[in-house]
Design a protein around this motif. Structure first.
Motif, mmCIF file in Angstrom:
data_model
loop_
_atom_site.group_PDB
_atom_site.id
_atom_site.type_symbol
_atom_site.label_atom_id
_atom_site.label_comp_id
_atom_site.label_asym_id
_atom_site.label_seq_id
_atom_site.Cartn_x
_atom_site.Cartn_y
_atom_site.Cartn_z
ATOM 1 N N GLU A 98 -3.381 36.489 77.512
ATOM 2 C CA GLU A 98 -3.788 35.286 76.789
ATOM 3 C C GLU A 98 -2.652 34.269 76.754
ATOM 4 N N LYS A 99 -1.420 34.730 76.564
ATOM 5 C CA LYS A 99 -0.264 33.825 76.583
ATOM 6 C C LYS A 99 -0.143 33.136 77.951
ATOM 7 N N LEU A 100 -0.305 33.910 79.013
ATOM 8 C CA LEU A 100 -0.199 33.346 80.357
ATOM 9 C C LEU A 100 -1.310 32.333 80.603
ATOM 10 N N LYS A 101 -2.497 32.622 80.088
ATOM 11 C CA LYS A 101 -3.602 31.675 80.211
ATOM 12 C C LYS A 101 -3.259 30.360 79.531
ATOM 13 N N THR A 105 5.261 34.725 85.111
ATOM 14 C CA THR A 105 5.514 36.042 84.527
ATOM 15 C C THR A 105 5.734 35.907 83.023
ATOM 16 N N PRO A 106 5.527 36.983 82.277
ATOM 17 C CA PRO A 106 5.755 36.933 80.829
ATOM 18 C C PRO A 106 7.232 36.713 80.507
ATOM 19 N N GLY A 107 7.503 36.408 79.239
ATOM 20 C CA GLY A 107 8.884 36.284 78.789
ATOM 21 C C GLY A 107 9.604 37.613 78.836
ATOM 22 N N GLN A 108 10.905 37.564 78.692
ATOM 23 C CA GLN A 108 11.728 38.760 78.877
ATOM 24 C C GLN A 108 11.326 39.910 77.960
ATOM 25 N N THR A 109 11.098 39.627 76.674
ATOM 26 C CA THR A 109 10.737 40.697 75.745
ATOM 27 C C THR A 109 9.437 41.361 76.164
ATOM 28 N N ASP A 110 8.463 40.555 76.568
ATOM 29 C CA ASP A 110 7.183 41.110 77.021
ATOM 30 C C ASP A 110 7.356 41.871 78.335
ATOM 31 N N ARG A 111 8.200 41.368 79.230
ATOM 32 C CA ARG A 111 8.437 42.083 80.491
ATOM 33 C C ARG A 111 9.029 43.457 80.217
ATOM 34 N N GLU A 112 9.966 43.517 79.295
ATOM 35 C CA GLU A 112 10.587 44.810 78.965
ATOM 36 C C GLU A 112 9.571 45.786 78.389
ATOM 37 N N LYS A 113 8.685 45.280 77.537
ATOM 38 C CA LYS A 113 7.687 46.165 76.944
ATOM 39 C C LYS A 113 6.663 46.616 77.974
#
Length: 236
Positions: A182-185, A147-155
């Protein structure tokens, strides 16, 4: 043809997509003027969202359980909950009815495993990305969930509730989702689950660098298979 019971309204934007996809798939398979035999109850999402935010999931389950019961009484032969997040209460809803619920995560994990993917990125509401009700089904089948980081999850959560559920498809939000993917990739993801039924309205496979698993589309096609008498997809 088995009659599909659509439990929708969470949000109505994605529920309308379910209706379109199901009928398109029926017509593709049967041709001519064929369309789906289905029933739809659309709940008031404002009420559901309030119970989500208050962590009063049992009250949301009662609303969906009552709606599912009415679908069964009207002749539905199985239930499709048109929301990833609200599968959190799927077991509670099942207690109200005698007909089965077609689980969105089970259909999705089977489709992923058909492509021999192990590391999968999950995008959705904060509830879906952070809690175990959804991820546990995927992990039980040997998938590594990213999963994305917390800031990205919130957005992501903000975009879902403040834009996508209101039918707002903004280019800058699409670009943000592409950046997150792209970050997750870069972190090793081999595919991406669009684990919210609205995300597929914004993010399209042809614009993404990884295989995309649009849960709305997967769920809708699975519903058609069951309606036409094919055996339900099961995870082993």
């Amino acid at each position: 043809m088995k009659r599909i019971g659509l439990l929708g309204g969470m949000s109505w934007e994605s529920t309308s997509e379910y209706y379109r996809l199901i009928n398109q798939e029926i017509q593709r398979r049967l041709g001519g003027l064929h369309s789906a035999e289905c029933l739809l109850i659309s709940v008031n999402f404002a009420e559901i969202e309030r119970y989500q935010s208050l962590n009063e999931w049992e009250k949301a389950a009662e609303i969906l359980g009552d709606a599912a019961m009415r679908l069964e009484m009207a002749g539905a032969e199985f239930i499709v909950i048109c929301s990833n997040t609200m599968h959190k209460v799927a077991q509670e809803v099942e207690k109200f009815i005698r007909i089965p619920i077609l689980h969105i995560a089970e259909a999705t994990v089977t489709r992923i495993k058909q492509q021999d993917i192990e590391n999968i990125g999950l995008l959705g509401t904060e509830y879906t990305m952070e809690q175990d009700f959804y991820k546990a089904i995927l992990e039980s089948q040997g998938l590594r969930i990213m999963t994305p980081g917390q800031t990205d999850r919130e957005k992501i959560n903000q975009i879902i509730f403040e834009q996508l559920c209101l039918g707002q498809l903004l280019p800058e939000s699409r670009a943000f989702f592409h950046e997150v993917i792209e970050k997750l990739k870069e972190q090793g993801a081999e595919g991406i689950i669009l684990g919210c039924t609205e995300i597929g309205l914004l993010v399209k496979q042809e614009k993404v660098c990884l295989p995309v698993f649009d849960t709305t589309s997967i769920h809708a096609v699975e519903a058609v298979k069951i309606s036409l008498g094919e055996e339900a997809t099961k995870i082993e």
